[in-house]
Structures are given as structure tokens and as C-alpha cells.
Design a protein around this motif. Structure first.
Motif, PDB file in Angstrom:
ATOM      1  N   TYR A 256      -3.924   2.472   6.053  1.00 40.18           N
ATOM      2  CA  TYR A 256      -4.814   3.050   5.043  1.00 40.18           C
ATOM      3  C   TYR A 256      -5.851   2.009   4.640  1.00 40.18           C
ATOM      4  O   TYR A 256      -5.511   0.859   4.374  1.00 40.18           O
ATOM      5  CB  TYR A 256      -4.037   3.489   3.797  1.00 40.18           C
ATOM      6  CG  TYR A 256      -3.054   4.591   4.063  1.00 40.18           C
ATOM      7  CD1 TYR A 256      -3.466   5.822   4.550  1.00 40.18           C
ATOM      8  CD2 TYR A 256      -1.694   4.403   3.821  1.00 40.18           C
ATOM      9  CE1 TYR A 256      -2.552   6.835   4.797  1.00 40.18           C
ATOM     10  CE2 TYR A 256      -0.789   5.414   4.065  1.00 40.18           C
ATOM     11  CZ  TYR A 256      -1.220   6.623   4.551  1.00 40.18           C
ATOM     12  OH  TYR A 256      -0.318   7.618   4.790  1.00 40.18           O
TER      13      TYR A 256
ATOM     14  N   LEU B  13      -1.467  -0.735  -2.614  1.00 37.75           N
ATOM     15  CA  LEU B  13      -0.935   0.114  -1.544  1.00 37.75           C
ATOM     16  C   LEU B  13       0.587   0.195  -1.556  1.00 37.75           C
ATOM     17  O   LEU B  13       1.159   1.260  -1.309  1.00 37.75           O
ATOM     18  CB  LEU B  13      -1.427  -0.397  -0.191  1.00 37.75           C
ATOM     19  CG  LEU B  13      -1.221   0.516   0.996  1.00 37.75           C
ATOM     20  CD1 LEU B  13      -1.872   1.864   0.745  1.00 37.75           C
ATOM     21  CD2 LEU B  13      -1.786  -0.105   2.251  1.00 37.75           C
TER      22      LEU B  13
ATOM     23  N   ALA C 113       2.545   3.765   4.165  1.00 36.26           N
ATOM     24  CA  ALA C 113       1.926   2.824   3.224  1.00 36.26           C
ATOM     25  C   ALA C 113       2.776   1.569   3.046  1.00 36.26           C
ATOM     26  O   ALA C 113       2.236   0.475   2.866  1.00 36.26           O
ATOM     27  CB  ALA C 113       1.700   3.503   1.880  1.00 36.26           C
TER      28      ALA C 113
END
Length: 151
Positions: free
Chosen positions: A60, A72, A53
Motif C-alpha cells: 500500500y 500502516l 498491510a
């Protein structure tokens, strides 16, 4: 002193571990070792999720509802920190530390809730980690009354 050893069959200096404050170290029993292993595995998965991430921005993709509460980067840091703490608590649980049972259960519960909120971004990883967290909680709580084995 040799008469005492002959009568008692043991050296009194070796009995120091039975006094209060000098308890023998305990190793984890089977279920506790299982919980510790799974906690460390879930922690390592969280570390991987957090690093991905943070460093791979397009990996993602959020569902149309978006991320819950954090962006995020925030989720990446959250997973990284919780993963490191869970792996460390799992290692402490392996060594038989009594406080680690509480910490592992609290971290696994928090992690399961965090992964539930992160499901829109990573459904497969999220379900895997949630199942691992539930296994950890079950193994620690359901089998914590079993006696530990001495080293």
C-alpha cells in the motif's frame, strides 16, 4: 396421559418449546442470509487487507496526504480485528441470532467509515468493501421486519 394426547392430538412434552425461554431456533430468511453472506465476505476481505498491510509493507502506498490517524501497521490491525468480528457476526446472523443484526450493522457502518479513511492507500479494495458494507446495512435494516423461517 394417553387420553390427553388423544384429545389434544399432541404430546405435552413436545410443547416445551412454546414456553417462555424455550423459543424454537430460527433460521435466517432470504434477506438475512444474504446480509450474513455479504458480511462474512466483507469480513474476509478486511482480514486480507489487514494481513497485507501487516506483512507486505510496500504493497500500500499512501497518497500525498498520507494515512489518516494511524500508520500502516495500525490500519492493518484495525482491518484484521474488524474483519474477524464482522465474519463472526455474519456467521451468528446466519444462525438467526437477534443480537447479530445490531452488531453486523454497527460493524458494517464502522468498517465503511474506516475504509473511507483508507481510500488513499487502497482505492479499489476500499470501494468494493464500502459497497459490500452498504449492502449489508440495507439488507438488515430494510428487511429485518420480515418473519424468520423455523428450522
Amino acid at each position: 396421559m394417553s387420553d390427553y394426547i388423544r384429545m389434544q392430538g399432541t404430546d405435552p412434552r413436545a410443547m416445551d418449546s412454546t414456553r417462555p425461554g424455550f423459543a424454537e431456533p430460527r433460521a435466517a430468511n432470504g434477506w438475512t442470509a444474504f446480509a450474513a453472506t455479504i458480511a462474512m465476505l466483507a469480513g474476509f476481505f478486511n482480514i486480507i487487507i489487514g494481513l497485507v498491510a501487516l506483512f507486505k509493507n510496500n504493497y500500500y502506498v499512501a497518497a500525498p496526504g498520507g494515512y489518516l490517524v494511524l500508520n500502516l501497521t495500525g490500519w492493518g490491525w484495525l482491518h484484521l480485528i474488524v474483519g474477524a468480528l464482522a465474519a463472526a457476526a455474519g456467521a451468528a446472523l446466519f444462525s438467526g441470532a437477534g443480537w447479530a443484526k445490531v452488531v453486523v450493522v454497527v460493524l458494517a457502518g464502522f468498517n465503511a467509515l474506516a475504509m473511507l479513511a483508507f481510500l488513499s492507500a487502497a482505492p479499489a479494495w476500499g470501494l468494493i468493501v464500502i459497497v459490500l458494507d452498504v449492502l449489508v446495512i440495507w439488507a438488515v435494516i430494510a428487511h429485518s421486519s420480515q418473519p424468520e423461517t423455523s428450522v
